[in-house]
Scaffold this active site. Structure first.
Site, PDB file in Angstrom:
ATOM      1  CD  GLU A 124       2.493   6.607   3.188  1.00 33.56           C
ATOM      2  OE1 GLU A 124       2.554   5.508   3.755  1.00 33.56           O
ATOM      3  OE2 GLU A 124       1.768   7.549   3.599  1.00 33.56           O
ATOM      4  CE  LYS A 147       0.043   6.572   7.954  1.00 37.88           C
ATOM      5  NZ  LYS A 147      -1.360   6.931   7.650  1.00 37.88           N
ATOM      6  N   GLY A 186     -11.796   6.098   3.528  1.00 37.66           N
ATOM      7  CA  GLY A 186     -11.023   6.098   2.295  1.00 37.66           C
ATOM      8  C   GLY A 186     -11.378   4.969   1.351  1.00 37.66           C
ATOM      9  CE  LYS A 217     -11.638  11.906   5.043  1.00 38.03           C
ATOM     10  NZ  LYS A 217     -12.410  10.998   5.918  1.00 38.03           N
TER      11      LYS A 217
END
Length: 546
Positions: A217, A508, A271, A211
């Protein structure tokens, strides 16, 4: 913690009534419930959107179902459902609407976010996807060397991978077998190497799904794909071998993808709910626009059923409420999904994200700690493989694991007795879990007394059976929407925001700090805990001395 009405669920009269009711019937066995009620199975079976739901092998009575439905009503499930369908910002922590239902609405529908009717824009994107898919499938979209595309590699992560990957596998019988479709998500280079090792760059198209076009990743894999392509046929080949699913036109253009080959979607699409959007482009390339539309129609049919059916005859509501019954009143921590169809092998993994990312929350929508358990651990694999792996625990273990069995009356590949045996196993397992085998029955077979306890099955293990005539794009769409709305019902009752996913951020962020510490030639001052520091030093020492 508050429900959709702002009241903590434990303060609702129906919750208190369910606690009393649980104390009264928790000991009752499914053998008794069936013996007392010859019409139980007929009354506890319903049909909608091409699916059949048999919930009779659950540890419930009519009173249980009535109280659970009253809980949903008191928690504001109906009102919050209408708020979702009307584009209200029910994703409270991000201030966004939640309109995956709009993605599969028919062209003539009208659904607003603020003052804007989003349906025309949705269908404009679907039309562009369909036109592109027809060109590529007909060999009219060619790569840099003028040859038609023969392989598509989807690069995404999370919902932009799990959805199209699962659905492409589930609908493999409907795919164009002349077109290879593969998926890369893991940042482990092995994923990319194995996906591309036998592909020809001149015949390969990459669909990059991000998006923001900044996901670490996805962009790492996309850059590796770019290097793989340009190393073989040149830098100028990028525009002919990459398309993007994104909202970041500048980032897409900087990568070298023509913005004309970018397919957009919206911030009101999470998502894990995005398969029906442009995220499903790789699936559409595999099965074609017409069958993709069939899947959307199956989703829409379940959306309509969920919106209008009374709670006591509402498939998603009942699935969600049964999960609350076992999780919050029986203490069940996990839920098994067992598809008796090899094509649905990835469906449990898909549901893991859908349910655990949506409802794996420790605070309510207002930020207050939960006082009750929320989402269960979801797991499973296809039958009959699972029967030889973990069914021992389901039948004779000490943990209560409610199960969903998914099956089809007609096989896609009618070979000999295979399907009759497959379906027989599905039915037999639900019967064995429910009714078991008593010590008296085992002893009557002449089993020596020392072995009787080992060969006794307690039964009273709950299961729900979901059937369709045949696995088609429509039925897959209906199944996906069924579980989406199940998650919605549970989140509403628990009072949580099922549509954010802040829990994925911390790891992350820390990885972004640690990666330079691993890769730098200079010795960093490490300011982590002693274990983390030691792991970083071990990695650096190995890389330095290899």
């Amino acid at each position: 913690m508050t429900t959709g009405t702002g009241t903590p669920p434990r303060m609702l009269p129906a919750w208190k009534a369910l606690e009393d009711h649980h104390r009264q019937i928790a000991h009752r066995h499914l053998r008794e419930l069936f013996a007392e009620d010859p019409a139980r199975a007929e009354r506890m079976t319903l049909e909608a959107a091409g699916l059949v739901l048999d919930f009779s092998k659950n540890r419930v009575t009519d009173e249980t179902i009535s109280l659970l439905c009253e809980l949903a009503a008191q928690a504001g499930v109906r009102e919050r459902t209408e708020a979702m369908f009307h584009g209200e910002p029910i994703n409270e922590t991000e201030g966004r609407a939640v309109l995956h239902v709009a993605l599969r609405a028919p062209r003539e529908a009208s659904i607003h976010v603020g003052d804007e009717d989003v349906v025309p824009e949705i269908h404009a994107v679907l039309d562009r996807m369909a036109a592109f898919s027809r060109r590529l499938r007909a060999g009219q979209w060619t790569g840099h060397t003028g040859l038609p595309i023969q392989a598509v590699v989807n690069i995404g992560i999370g919902g932009s991978d799990l959805g199209p990957r699962m659905a492409t596998h589930a609908l493999r019988a409907y795919t164009d077998r002349d077109l290879t479709v593969r998926f890369v998500s893991n940042v482990d280079a092995t994923a990319f190497v194995e996906a591309t090792r036998d592909l020809d760059p001149a015949l390969t198209l990459f669909v990059v799904c991000s998006k923001t076009f900044t996901t670490l990743e996805t962009l790492t894999n996309a850059r590796t794909a770019r290097d793989w392509l340009t190393g073989a046929i040149g830098e100028e080949a990028v525009a002919s071998h990459f398309v993007a699913v994104s909202t970041n036109a500048a980032g897409v253009a900087e990568f070298g993808i023509d913005p004309e080959n970018m397919f957009g979607f919206w911030d009101w699409v999470g998502g894990r709910y995005s398969l029906a959007s442009a995220i499903g482009l790789s699936l559409m390339l595999a099965i074609g626009p017409e069958r993709f539309r069939e899947m959307l129609d199956g989703m829409n049919a379940m959306d309509d059923h969920f919106r209008v059916a009374p709670l006591e005859r509402n498939m998603p509501a009942l699935l969600g409420l049964l999960g609350i019954w076992y999780g919050n009143f029986f203490g069940a921590a996990t839920h098994a999904v067992l598809p008796y169809d090899e094509y649905l092998a990835l469906f449990p993994s898909y549901l893991q994200q859908l349910e655990m990312e949506s409802n794996g929350k420790r605070v309510d929508a207002s930020g207050r700690p939960l006082e009750i358990d929320s989402g269960p651990i979801v797991w499973g694999q296809p039958g009959t493989d699972g029967q030889h792996a973990f069914f021992q625990l389901l039948h004779q273990g000490t943990r209560l694991v409610p199960c969903d069995f998914l099956g089809f009356l007609e096989p896609l590949h009618p070979v000999g007795r295979h399907h009759a045996l497959l379906f027989a196993n599905l039915v037999a397992q639900t019967e064995a879990l429910a009714f078991g085998k008593t010590a008296g029955e085992v002893a009557a077979e002449g089993v020596e007394p020392a072995l009787v306890p080992h060969r006794t099955f307690p039964g009273n293990r709950p299961s729900t059976t979901i059937l369709a005539d045949l696995l088609t794009p429509w039925t897959l769409g209906a199944l996906i929407a069924l579980y989406e709305h199940k998650v919605f019902v549970q989140g509403t009752v628990w009072g949580i925001d099922s549509f954010d996913q802040w829990g994925v951020e911390l790891g992350k962020t820390l990885a972004g700090r640690i990666a330079p510490e691993l890769e730098s030639d200079a010795e960093h001052e490490l300011r982590h805990d002693s274990s983390t520091n030691a792991l970083i030093r071990r990695y650096r020492a190995f890389v330095t001395h290899r």
